[in-house]
Design an enzyme around this catalytic site. Sequence first.
Site, PDB file in Angstrom:
ATOM      1  N   ASN A   1       0.871  -1.176   0.000  1.00  0.00           N
ATOM      2  CA  ASN A   1       0.000   0.000   0.000  1.00  0.00           C
ATOM      3  C   ASN A   1       0.912   1.231   0.000  1.00  0.00           C
ATOM      4  O   ASN A   1       1.452   1.604   1.031  1.00  0.00           O
ATOM      5  CB  ASN A   1      -0.891  -0.038   1.250  1.00  0.00           C
TER       6      ASN A   1
ATOM      7  N   LYS B   1       0.219   4.254  -0.351  1.00  0.00           N
ATOM      8  CA  LYS B   1      -0.404   5.469   0.203  1.00  0.00           C
ATOM      9  C   LYS B   1      -0.111   6.661  -0.724  1.00  0.00           C
ATOM     10  O   LYS B   1       0.013   6.472  -1.936  1.00  0.00           O
ATOM     11  CB  LYS B   1       0.065   5.700   1.642  1.00  0.00           C
TER      12      LYS B   1
ATOM     13  N   HIS C   1      -9.612   1.234   4.803  1.00  0.00           N
ATOM     14  CA  HIS C   1      -8.339   1.430   5.493  1.00  0.00           C
ATOM     15  C   HIS C   1      -8.558   2.387   6.661  1.00  0.00           C
ATOM     16  O   HIS C   1      -9.359   3.323   6.562  1.00  0.00           O
ATOM     17  CB  HIS C   1      -7.294   1.989   4.517  1.00  0.00           C
TER      18      HIS C   1
ATOM     19  N   GLU D   1      -6.951   4.816   7.704  1.00  0.00           N
ATOM     20  CA  GLU D   1      -6.752   6.236   7.373  1.00  0.00           C
ATOM     21  C   GLU D   1      -7.999   6.806   6.694  1.00  0.00           C
ATOM     22  O   GLU D   1      -8.351   7.976   6.889  1.00  0.00           O
ATOM     23  CB  GLU D   1      -5.493   6.406   6.500  1.00  0.00           C
TER      24      GLU D   1
ATOM     25  N   GLU E   1      -5.638  -4.867  10.576  1.00  0.00           N
ATOM     26  CA  GLU E   1      -4.647  -3.814  10.772  1.00  0.00           C
ATOM     27  C   GLU E   1      -4.939  -3.066  12.070  1.00  0.00           C
ATOM     28  O   GLU E   1      -5.752  -2.123  12.074  1.00  0.00           O
ATOM     29  CB  GLU E   1      -4.687  -2.826   9.602  1.00  0.00           C
TER      30      GLU E   1
ATOM     31  N   GLY F   1       2.142   2.415  10.702  1.00  0.00           N
ATOM     32  CA  GLY F   1       3.084   3.521  10.531  1.00  0.00           C
ATOM     33  C   GLY F   1       3.772   3.948  11.820  1.00  0.00           C
ATOM     34  O   GLY F   1       4.419   4.986  11.865  1.00  0.00           O
TER      35      GLY F   1
ATOM     36  N   SER G   1       3.121  -1.966  10.357  1.00  0.00           N
ATOM     37  CA  SER G   1       4.571  -2.007  10.575  1.00  0.00           C
ATOM     38  C   SER G   1       5.199  -3.366  10.253  1.00  0.00           C
ATOM     39  O   SER G   1       6.134  -3.801  10.917  1.00  0.00           O
ATOM     40  CB  SER G   1       4.916  -1.561  11.997  1.00  0.00           C
TER      41      SER G   1
ATOM     42  N   GLY H   1       4.805   1.415   4.707  1.00  0.00           N
ATOM     43  CA  GLY H   1       6.139   2.003   4.575  1.00  0.00           C
ATOM     44  C   GLY H   1       7.181   1.092   3.940  1.00  0.00           C
ATOM     45  O   GLY H   1       7.934   1.525   3.056  1.00  0.00           O
TER      46      GLY H   1
HETATM   47  P1  PGA Z   1       2.602   0.418   7.629  1.00  0.00           P
HETATM   48  O1  PGA Z   1       1.154   0.614   6.973  1.00  0.00           O
HETATM   49  O2  PGA Z   1       3.149  -0.875   7.094  1.00  0.00           O
HETATM   50  O3  PGA Z   1       3.399   1.619   7.178  1.00  0.00           O
HETATM   51  O4  PGA Z   1       2.400   0.365   9.108  1.00  0.00           O
HETATM   52  C1  PGA Z   1       0.309  -0.475   6.765  1.00  0.00           C
HETATM   53  C2  PGA Z   1      -0.980  -0.009   6.173  1.00  0.00           C
HETATM   54  O5  PGA Z   1      -1.433   1.087   6.503  1.00  0.00           O
HETATM   55  O6  PGA Z   1      -1.606  -0.717   5.346  1.00  0.00           O
END
Ligand code: PGA
Length: 251
Positions: free
Chosen positions: A9, A11, A95, A97, A167, A173, A212, A234
């Site tokens: 992803n 983003k 998601h 976010e 998640e 993140g 993460s 990330g």
């Molecule tokens: P992250 O994000 O690996 O940066 O924690 C995962 C996600 O939001 O799908």
Amino acid sequence: MRQPLVAGNWKMNGSLDSIQALINGIREGMSTVTSAQVAVCPPFIYMERVKALIEGSGISLGAQNASHQESGAYTGEVAVSMISDIGAEYVIIGHSERRTLYGEDDDLVSRKFTAVLAGGLIPILCVGELLEEREAGRTEEVVARQLDAVVSHVGIKGFENAVIAYEPVWAIGTGKTATPEQAQEVHAFIRQRMAGHDQVIADRIQILYGGSVNGGNAATLFAQPDVDGGLVGGASLKAPEFLTICQAGNA
Ligand code: PGA
């Protein structure tokens, strides 16, 4: 035996130059990925370009969001039919976010899930609890509510061709990964919840872990019996690390 899926992803990251370098890097290492399906989810504006760059590589394309509407006067929105037109297979739905920053509630997430299925694509439905919900012992209640909202909207058969991503919001993140045991516990709960509706679908559905995931922790997470790969933020922006995560799915 479920095939693992590792989806990147991206983003709101990247540029024409950086996505080319990233895809080239992933392509170069794809022969070392022997078991996992691999997908990348770029920003909408780069999807067509990425589709051309991944041609013949075995990498699939996904979107990070979609409108629940089919077409019409919805400024700034992107329809599932357009995502399908570009040749994508997956759409990330719900998601955290989108839920927290853009106010997407369970009802809207359910509508989007339905729209993705109607358009013949595979939704990756994200569920997960906030830190305060985990600390209050409400993880299962929250995840159940998020799942049940979609099941009651589309019916359990809607999950025949869908993916679920657990998640935990506190792990996204933040560098704070759920332990493999914490992940397994919730993944098993999700599968059990689906089994309450349909055992065959529950046994078959891929449940990804996200939050993460990195090159160092992917293998132990993916070794859990109910963890079928990852949704990676990330760490999906660096080809070598993303490849290490994809290799963690090797049988
Ligand atoms: P992250 O994000 O690996 O940066 O924690 C995962 C996600 O939001 O799908």
